[in-house]
Design a protein around this motif. Structure first.
Motif, PDB file in Angstrom:
ATOM      1  N   ALA A  85       0.917  -1.205  -0.141  1.00 36.78           N
ATOM      2  CA  ALA A  85      -0.144   0.014  -0.023  1.00 36.78           C
ATOM      3  C   ALA A  85       0.833   1.219  -0.083  1.00 36.78           C
ATOM      4  O   ALA A  85       1.814   1.284   0.367  1.00 36.78           O
ATOM      5  CB  ALA A  85      -0.799   0.030   1.166  1.00 36.78           C
ATOM      6  N   GLN A  86       0.319   2.434  -0.425  1.00 37.75           N
ATOM      7  CA  GLN A  86       1.030   3.664  -0.227  1.00 37.75           C
ATOM      8  C   GLN A  86      -0.002   4.705   0.444  1.00 37.75           C
ATOM      9  O   GLN A  86      -0.970   4.868  -0.025  1.00 37.75           O
ATOM     10  CB  GLN A  86       1.348   3.986  -1.848  1.00 37.75           C
ATOM     11  N   ILE A  87       0.512   5.318   1.253  1.00 42.91           N
ATOM     12  CA  ILE A  87      -0.158   6.055   2.110  1.00 42.91           C
ATOM     13  C   ILE A  87       0.533   7.459   2.525  1.00 42.91           C
ATOM     14  O   ILE A  87       1.944   7.313   2.568  1.00 42.91           O
ATOM     15  CB  ILE A  87      -0.843   5.537   3.421  1.00 42.91           C
ATOM     16  N   ALA A  88       0.053   8.498   2.343  1.00 37.01           N
ATOM     17  CA  ALA A  88       0.708   9.463   3.104  1.00 37.01           C
ATOM     18  C   ALA A  88       0.072  10.164   4.217  1.00 37.01           C
ATOM     19  O   ALA A  88      -1.072  10.070   4.415  1.00 37.01           O
ATOM     20  CB  ALA A  88       0.364  10.860   1.892  1.00 37.01           C
ATOM     21  N   LEU A  89       0.940  10.507   5.203  1.00 40.04           N
ATOM     22  CA  LEU A  89       0.455  11.181   6.494  1.00 40.04           C
ATOM     23  C   LEU A  89       0.708  12.668   6.380  1.00 40.04           C
ATOM     24  O   LEU A  89       1.770  13.046   6.348  1.00 40.04           O
ATOM     25  CB  LEU A  89       1.407  10.546   7.688  1.00 40.04           C
ATOM     26  N   VAL A 140       8.930   1.174   2.743  1.00 39.00           N
ATOM     27  CA  VAL A 140       9.919   2.550   2.561  1.00 39.00           C
ATOM     28  C   VAL A 140       9.164   3.435   3.318  1.00 39.00           C
ATOM     29  O   VAL A 140       7.928   3.803   3.054  1.00 39.00           O
ATOM     30  CB  VAL A 140       9.837   2.695   0.939  1.00 39.00           C
ATOM     31  N   LEU A 141       9.922   4.071   4.031  1.00 40.00           N
ATOM     32  CA  LEU A 141       9.545   5.345   4.828  1.00 40.00           C
ATOM     33  C   LEU A 141      10.046   6.414   4.271  1.00 40.00           C
ATOM     34  O   LEU A 141      11.416   6.564   3.823  1.00 40.00           O
ATOM     35  CB  LEU A 141       9.930   5.343   6.335  1.00 40.00           C
ATOM     36  N   ALA A 142       9.272   7.691   3.986  1.00 39.09           N
ATOM     37  CA  ALA A 142       9.923   8.816   3.328  1.00 39.09           C
ATOM     38  C   ALA A 142       9.521   9.958   4.223  1.00 39.09           C
ATOM     39  O   ALA A 142       8.138  10.312   4.664  1.00 39.09           O
ATOM     40  CB  ALA A 142       9.252   9.013   1.847  1.00 39.09           C
ATOM     41  N   LEU A 171       4.806   1.945   0.929  1.00 43.77           N
ATOM     42  CA  LEU A 171       5.179   3.369   1.057  1.00 43.77           C
ATOM     43  C   LEU A 171       4.344   3.940   2.110  1.00 43.77           C
ATOM     44  O   LEU A 171       3.263   4.129   1.957  1.00 43.77           O
ATOM     45  CB  LEU A 171       5.310   3.959  -0.328  1.00 43.77           C
ATOM     46  N   LEU A 172       5.074   4.652   2.838  1.00 43.30           N
ATOM     47  CA  LEU A 172       4.338   5.587   4.118  1.00 43.30           C
ATOM     48  C   LEU A 172       5.530   6.803   3.909  1.00 43.30           C
ATOM     49  O   LEU A 172       6.537   6.969   4.374  1.00 43.30           O
ATOM     50  CB  LEU A 172       4.853   4.978   5.382  1.00 43.30           C
ATOM     51  N   ILE A 173       4.545   7.851   3.443  1.00 43.03           N
ATOM     52  CA  ILE A 173       4.955   9.418   3.471  1.00 43.03           C
ATOM     53  C   ILE A 173       4.746  10.031   4.387  1.00 43.03           C
ATOM     54  O   ILE A 173       3.305  10.011   4.604  1.00 43.03           O
ATOM     55  CB  ILE A 173       4.966   9.814   2.049  1.00 43.03           C
ATOM     56  N   VAL A 174       5.398  10.760   5.119  1.00 40.84           N
ATOM     57  CA  VAL A 174       4.840  12.124   6.040  1.00 40.84           C
ATOM     58  C   VAL A 174       5.411  13.360   5.162  1.00 40.84           C
ATOM     59  O   VAL A 174       6.563  13.472   4.980  1.00 40.84           O
ATOM     60  CB  VAL A 174       5.293  11.998   7.406  1.00 40.84           C
ATOM     61  N   ALA A 179      -4.649   7.813  -0.780  1.00 41.33           N
ATOM     62  CA  ALA A 179      -4.898   7.777   0.972  1.00 41.33           C
ATOM     63  C   ALA A 179      -4.300   8.630   1.681  1.00 41.33           C
ATOM     64  O   ALA A 179      -2.851   8.250   1.673  1.00 41.33           O
ATOM     65  CB  ALA A 179      -4.657   6.052   1.288  1.00 41.33           C
ATOM     66  N   VAL A 180      -4.739   9.660   2.388  1.00 37.68           N
ATOM     67  CA  VAL A 180      -4.194  10.636   3.154  1.00 37.68           C
ATOM     68  C   VAL A 180      -4.829  10.613   4.464  1.00 37.68           C
ATOM     69  O   VAL A 180      -5.820  10.657   4.699  1.00 37.68           O
ATOM     70  CB  VAL A 180      -3.873  11.931   2.570  1.00 37.68           C
TER      71      VAL A 180
END
Lengths: 233, 404
Positions: free
Chosen positions: A35-39, A163-165, A195-198, A210-211
Motif C-alpha cells: 500500500a501507499q499512504i501519506a500522512l 519504504v519510509l519517506a 510506502l509511508l510518506i509523511v 490515501a491521506v
C-alpha cells in the motif's frame, strides 16, 4: 494481516526543564503490504519520531510496532539494525547521502549492511532513477533532484517490504518534487514495497488517494495540516 | 570489503590530518627503530672488531682505554712499554705473534702509527683476510716511508709519491692554528685496500720512524705504546691475565678484546635506554595525536555515522571502522618510519665509519623491522578505541536531524 501494525505507541522526550514531553501517542495504525499512504503532518506533529520508531532507530516508551509479523519494539538493537537493513528503506528530507562516496558506493554501502553489496543491482537501480551516466559522481556533483534519486535508489536497494519517506520533497522545487514523488511511488510499486510518506507539502498529499492526518492519528500532536481533496496521480 | 572502503574514504576525506598524524608516527617509529638497530649493530660490530688480535698489552691503565687506543685508534695511549718487556711477552710459548705499535703524531687529524711490516705481510685482520695493497708497496722499516689506509688516503688526498710532515700529538686543531709540525718528511709508498676496520683511518709508518721522530724524547726512543697479541691457545689468555693484571702492577693485559668492548656498551647502556625511552614517549605522543585527530573528526562525522547506523550498520561495524582507521593511519606512519630508519641508519653508519673506520650495515635485517611497526599499529589501534567508543555511542536520531 497488515504489513505494519502499530498499537498504543507512545514516546516522550525530557525537556530541558525536566518534565517529560509526549511526542507520539498513537492508539492504532495499520498499513497493508504494497500500500501507499501519506500522512499529513507539519512540524510539531511528531512525524520524524514516528518514522524513527517504525524503523527501530528509536524505541517506544510503550506500545508495539509490528512489521511483517516481527515485533520491532521487542527486538534488541542489533536485531533492529538488521531488520532496518533488510526490510526497511528510508528516504530523508535532506537525502543524507555520504559525501565522500560516489552514487554507486552510496547505494552499495546500504546494501552491505543487509544481504550484501550487489554492484549489478545498485547500477540497475541508479539506471532506473535516471542516473546511469552518473554512477561515479559524488553527491556534490549532482543537483538536489539527482541526489534525491540516489536516495530513492539506496532506499530500494535491499528489496525492503516498507519504504519510509520523511518530507522527501521538502528540499526540491515543485517540478522536481512532482517528478521525484512519481518516481518514489513507481519504484516502490515495482519493488512490491509499501510506502509511508509523511509530509506537509500539499502537492505531495494531493497526489495520494490515501491521506491521513497525523494530528488526528497522534494524540500528542499540537498542530494539524489540512488534508486536500484526493487526486489520482 | 565495505569496512575497508569506509576507512579508505575517511582517510582521504581527512587527508591533511591523516598525513600529519602519520608523519608524527613515522618520526617516532624511525627514531625507535634507528636507536634499536644502531645499538644492536654497533655492539655486535664493535665486539667482533678485534683486528684479528686476541689481546693488547700496554702500560698500566684501564683495559678499555688500551683497546680503544690500540685497536680502534681512539683515546690516548696510557704510557709506554719497554722493548725488553715486549721480548718477554713474545718469548712465551703460548704467544703466537706480537706486533708493537707506537703513536703520538697525526697528520691533519689522522693518526700516524708506527709498526712493523709483518702487520701487513703476515697478519690476518679477519679469518683468511690479510691487508692488501691498492697501490704501491709496504714501507721499508729503515726509511721515512708511509703506507696509508684507504679512508685516510681518500680524505687526505694521499697517493703514492705524496710527501708530508707529521704534526706532533694525536689531535689536530685545524689549519692556521699552533699545530707543531715535525721536521721529518715522509713519502707515501703505498695505499691499502679498504678493510672496513679502524686500520683504514691510519697513516702507517715504520716503528723506528715514529720512535726517532725529531722532537720526541730520545730516552724513550725504543719504547712502544702497546703490543698487539695473537695467542696460540685461547686458554693462555687466563694465565697471562693472571700474570699481568693480578700478580703484576706494571702492565695491563686487555683480554679478550670483545669482552672489553662489551663492558664499554654496558657502561653506556643507560644512554641507549634513555634514547629508547624518548623514542617510546614520542610514539605515545604520536598515538595521542591519532586519538585527538580521529576524536575530533568523529565529532565532525556525527552525521555520516548516524546515516550509516540508519542504513543498518551495527554499532560494532562503526566501532571497528574507527579503530581500523586509527590502525591504518599508524600503519602508514610505521611504513614511512621504516624508510626514515634507513635514512637515519645510513647517516649514522657514515658518521661511525668516518669517526672509527668501523662499517655498520643499515640493511642488515632485524626483528625490529617487524615488531616496531607492529607495536606502532597496535598503539594506534589502541588510541582509536576512545573515538571509536564515541562513535559507538552516537545518538542516531540526533545525528540525522537536519542541521540548522
Amino acid at each position: 494481516m497488515a504489513l505494519l501494525e502499530i498499537r498504543d505507541l507512545k514516546k516522550s522526550f525530557r525537556t530541558p526543564d525536566g518534565p517529560l514531553h509526549p511526542v507520539v501517542d498513537i492508539p492504532a495504525f495499520d498499513l497493508d503490504a504494497g500500500a501507499q499512504i501519506a500522512l499529513a503532518g507539519p512540524s510539531g506533529t511528531g512525524k520524524t519520531t514516528f518514522l524513527h520508531l517504525i524503523a527501530g532507530i528509536l524505541t517506544p516508551d510503550a506500545g508495539t510496532v509490528r512489521l511483517d509479523g516481527t515485533e520491532v519494539s521487542a527486538l534488541d538493537e542489533p536485531a533492529r539494525d538488521r531488520l532496518r537493513a533488510t526490510s526497511i528503506g528510508y528516504i530523508f528530507q535532506t537525502f543524507n547521502l555520504l559525501q565522500g562516496f560516489t552514487c554507486l558506493e552510496n547505494v552499495m554501502l546500504g546494501m552491505s549492511f543487509g544481504p550484501g553489496a550487489d554492484r549489478g543491482r545498485a547500477a540497475g537501480l541508479l539506471e532506473r532513477v535516471g542516473l546511469g551516466a552518473r554512477l561515479h559522481h559524488y553527491p556534490r556533483q549532482l543537483s538536489t533532484g539527482q541526489q534525491q534519486r540516489v536516495a530513492v535508489a539506496r532506499a530500494l536497494a535491499n528489496h525492503p517490504r516498507l519504504v519510509l519517506a520523511d518530507e522527501p520533497t521538502g528540499n526540491l522545487d515543485p517540478e522536481n518534487a512532482r517528478d521525484s514523488l512519481a518516481l518514489i511511488r513507481e519504484t516502490c510499486a515495482e519493488n512490491n514495497a509499501a510506502l509511508l510518506i509523511v509530509s506537509h507539502d500539499q502537492t505531495v498529499l494531493g497526489a495520494f488517494g490515501a491521506v491521513r492526518s497525523l494530528a488526528d492519528l497522534n494524540r500528542a500532536a499540537t498542530t494539524a495540516t489540512p488534508i486536500p481533496n484526493p487526486t489520482r496521480p | 570489503m565495505m569496512l575497508f572502503l569506509l576507512v579508505r574514504r575517511s582517510l582521504r576525506q581527512h587527508l591533511l590530518s591523516t598525513l600529519v598524524t602519520a608523519f608524527a608516527i613515522a618520526l617516532a617509529g624511525g627514531l625507535l627503530m634507528t636507536v634499536w638497530s644502531l645499538k644492536k649493530q654497533a655492539r655486535q660490530t664493535f665486539e667482533q672488531m678485534n683486528g684479528g688480535w686476541d689481546a693488547v698489552l700496554g702500560a698500566r691503565s684501564s683495559k678499555l682505554q688500551l683497546v680503544l687506543n690500540a685497536i680502534f685508534h681512539l683515546e690516548s695511549s696510557p704510557g709506554n712499554i719497554r722493548p725488553a718487556d715486549l721480548q718477554v711477552l713474545a718469548s712465551k710459548p703460548s704467544v703466537q705473534a706480537v706486533v708493537p705499535i707506537a703513536m703520538g703524531d697525526n697528520f691533519r687529524g689522522f693518526r700516524i702509527v708506527g709498526t712493523t711490516t709483518n702487520l701487513f705481510s703476515e697478519h690476518e685482520y679477519a679469518p683468511g683476510q690479510k691487508f692488501r695493497l691498492r697501490d704501491g708497496r709496504i714501507f721499508d722499516d729503515g726509511l721515512r716511508e708511509a703506507l696509508v689506509g684507504s679512508f685516510a688516503a681518500r680524505q687526505l688526498g694521499f697517493a703514492v709519491g705524496t710527501e708530508f710532515r707529521p704534526y706532533h700529538g694525536l689531535n689536530y686543531a685545524g689549519e692556521g692554528t699552533n699545530n707543531v709540525q715535525h721536521d721529518d718528511t715522509y713519502v707515501v709508498v703505498g695505499v691499502l685496500e679498504p678493510s672496513n676496520t679502524p686500520a683504514d683511518r691510519v697513516v702507517w709508518i715504520p716503528l723506528a720512524g715514529l720512535q726517532n721522530m725529531t722532537g720526541h724524547d730520545p730516552n724513550a726512543a725504543s719504547d712502544v705504546s702497546a703490543a698487539l697479541v695473537k695467542l696460540r691457545d685461547p686458554a693462555a689468555g687466563f694465565r697471562l691475565d693472571m700474570e699481568y693484571n693480578k700478580q703484576g702492577n706494571q702492565f695491563t693485559f686487555a683480554w679478550p678484546i670483545g669482552t672489553v668492548m662489551a663492558q664499554l656498551f654496558d657502561k653506556i647502556g643507560w644512554f641507549d635506554r634513555v634514547l629508547a625511552l624518548v623514542a617510546w614517549l614520542v610514539a605515545v605522543v604520536a598515538a595521542a595525536s591519532v586519538l585527538a585527530s580521529i576524536y575530533n573528526s568523529t565529532s565532525a562525522r556525527k552525521r555520516d555515522l548516524a546515516i550509516l547506523r540508519a542504513l543498518g550498520a551495527r554499532r560494532r561495524v562503526v566501532f571497528a571502522s574507527i579503530v581500523l582507521e586509527a590502525a591504518a593511519t599508524s600503519a602508514l606512519g610505521a611504513l614511512a618510519g621504516v624508510a626514515i630508519q634507513f635514512a637515519l641508519l645510513a647517516g649514522a653508519a657514515l658518521v661511525v665509519r668516518t669517526q672509527t673506520g668501523v662499517v655498520l650495515d643499515p640493511w642488515q635485517p632485524d626483528w625490529v623491522w617487524l615488531w616496531a611497526p607492529g607495536a606502532l599499529v597496535g598503539l594506534g589501534a589502541l588510541a582509536g578505541i576512545a573515538p571509536a567508543w564515541k562513535a559507538y555511542r552516537i545518538d542516531v536520531a540526533a545525528g540525522l536531524a537536519p542541521e540548522s
